[in-house]
Scaffold this motif. Structure first.
Motif, PDB file in Angstrom:
ATOM      1  N   THR A  52      30.953  25.060  -5.711  1.00 15.11           N
ATOM      2  CA  THR A  52      32.131  25.758  -4.890  1.00 15.11           C
ATOM      3  C   THR A  52      33.357  25.123  -4.772  1.00 15.11           C
ATOM      4  O   THR A  52      33.487  23.951  -5.034  1.00 15.11           O
ATOM      5  CB  THR A  52      31.670  26.220  -3.674  1.00 15.11           C
ATOM      6  N   LEU A  53      34.469  25.853  -4.567  1.00 12.99           N
ATOM      7  CA  LEU A  53      35.888  25.121  -4.524  1.00 12.99           C
ATOM      8  C   LEU A  53      35.576  23.787  -3.406  1.00 12.99           C
ATOM      9  O   LEU A  53      36.376  22.950  -3.804  1.00 12.99           O
ATOM     10  CB  LEU A  53      37.048  25.929  -3.945  1.00 12.99           C
ATOM     11  N   ALA A  54      35.104  23.837  -2.266  1.00 11.81           N
ATOM     12  CA  ALA A  54      35.181  23.053  -1.354  1.00 11.81           C
ATOM     13  C   ALA A  54      34.288  21.728  -1.855  1.00 11.81           C
ATOM     14  O   ALA A  54      34.381  20.568  -1.560  1.00 11.81           O
ATOM     15  CB  ALA A  54      34.506  23.490  -0.022  1.00 11.81           C
ATOM     16  N   GLN A  55      33.227  21.952  -2.717  1.00 12.63           N
ATOM     17  CA  GLN A  55      32.365  20.998  -3.525  1.00 12.63           C
ATOM     18  C   GLN A  55      33.169  20.199  -4.424  1.00 12.63           C
ATOM     19  O   GLN A  55      32.895  19.030  -4.744  1.00 12.63           O
ATOM     20  CB  GLN A  55      31.142  21.575  -4.006  1.00 12.63           C
ATOM     21  N   ALA A  56      34.021  20.893  -5.271  1.00 15.88           N
ATOM     22  CA  ALA A  56      34.751  20.465  -6.301  1.00 15.88           C
ATOM     23  C   ALA A  56      36.050  19.766  -5.885  1.00 15.88           C
ATOM     24  O   ALA A  56      36.819  18.971  -6.750  1.00 15.88           O
ATOM     25  CB  ALA A  56      35.141  21.460  -7.317  1.00 15.88           C
ATOM     26  N   LEU A  57      36.681  19.987  -4.581  1.00 11.56           N
ATOM     27  CA  LEU A  57      38.034  19.288  -4.219  1.00 11.56           C
ATOM     28  C   LEU A  57      37.785  17.793  -4.088  1.00 11.56           C
ATOM     29  O   LEU A  57      37.294  17.539  -3.224  1.00 11.56           O
ATOM     30  CB  LEU A  57      38.497  20.242  -3.040  1.00 11.56           C
TER      31      LEU A  57
END
Length: 266
Positions: free
Chosen positions: A202-207
């Motif tokens: 997810t974006l939160a994990q990848a940021l």
């Protein structure tokens, strides 16, 4: 045009409607903007060169501040202004003809505040989507949007209306080669995060921490393979399985919010 606490009488020269009547198009080399927010922002932008303002008296009264003393205003009825813009365009009594904004180079953006995210659009061509993305970019303090010159909409009244004034606020960089632009961003220390529905993280994990460039592709096709290969990571938004995807402008707004809250939590 200056802001003031109270509205003063706006000065101009009243005249009969001339130039472009019935065409819906600006004269060669110029852009025609309409709607209160788009026109007011353009009038207040010191780098925007203005040519002529057509307006109803109600439209003039809706503006904040005052026009320069020698600014030419041609007063008209609402139905006459409708002939100067796209069909059914909500001009709100204001139509401004002006020069396009000056060109901005990527180096200028990369040399500015790295805390501001950059939005990279890969072949997003709908002016309403790009306008909405500009509006979100302004709301979340993005540093710029970057598009490929050949596969992006030009400045237009429809785009400016959707941007609600943000066209005058957010730098818009047009590049010849988007992949090379992403390489420049990496060299400047930006993490390039591409949004893709098929990504595992997810974006939160990848940021990560540090400067961020968010890369979004066109609806349907998504990012091109070469552009995805120039991203440091691909990420998805955690939307319900009931929906296949989000409109690209909605996805951009959510991604910008994720970056903003990540910065707040750091």
């Amino acid at each position: 045009m200056s802001n003031s606490g109270s509205k003063r009488a706006l000065r101009g020269r009243a005249g009969r409607m001339q130039g472009g009547r019935g065409s819906g198009r600006a004269s060669k080399g110029s852009v025609r903007l309409w709607g209160r927010h788009a026109v007011e922002a353009a009038l207040m932008n010191p780098v925007r060169q203005h040519r002529k303002l057509w307006a109803t008296r109600e439209g003039i009264d809706s503006l904040c501040g005052e026009l320069p003393p020698d600014f030419i205003v041609e007063y008209a009825q609402a139905q006459d202004l409708a002939r100067l813009v796209a069909r059914d365009a909500p001009h709100q009594g204001l139509v401004l003809e002006c020069d396009p904004l000056p060109e901005i180079h990527l180096d200028e953006v990369l040399d500015s505040d790295p805390a501001q995210p950059i939005i990279v659009l890969d072949q997003v061509t709908d002016p309403h989507n790009v306008g909405a993305i500009l509006r979100s970019a302004a709301a979340f303090n993005a540093g710029a949007i970057v598009t490929q010159d050949r596969h992006a909409p030009p400045e237009s009244g429809a785009l400016a209306k959707s941007a609600s004034g943000a066209l005058e606020i957010v730098p818009w960089v047009r590049v010849v080669n988007l992949a090379r632009a992403l390489e420049q961003m990496a060299e400047a220390g930006y993490w390039r995060i591409g949004l893709a529905g098929e990504a595992e993280a997810t974006l939160a994990q990848a940021l990560p921490t540090g400067p961020i460039a968010l890369v979004l592709g066109a609806e349907g096709e998504g990012m091109r393979h070469n552009i995805a290969q120039h991203c440091d990571a691909l990420a998805r938004l955690p939307i319900s399985e009931a929906m296949e995807s989000l409109n690209v402008s909605n996805a951009a707004a959510i991604a910008l919010y994720a970056v903003a809250t990540r910065e707040d939590d750091s």
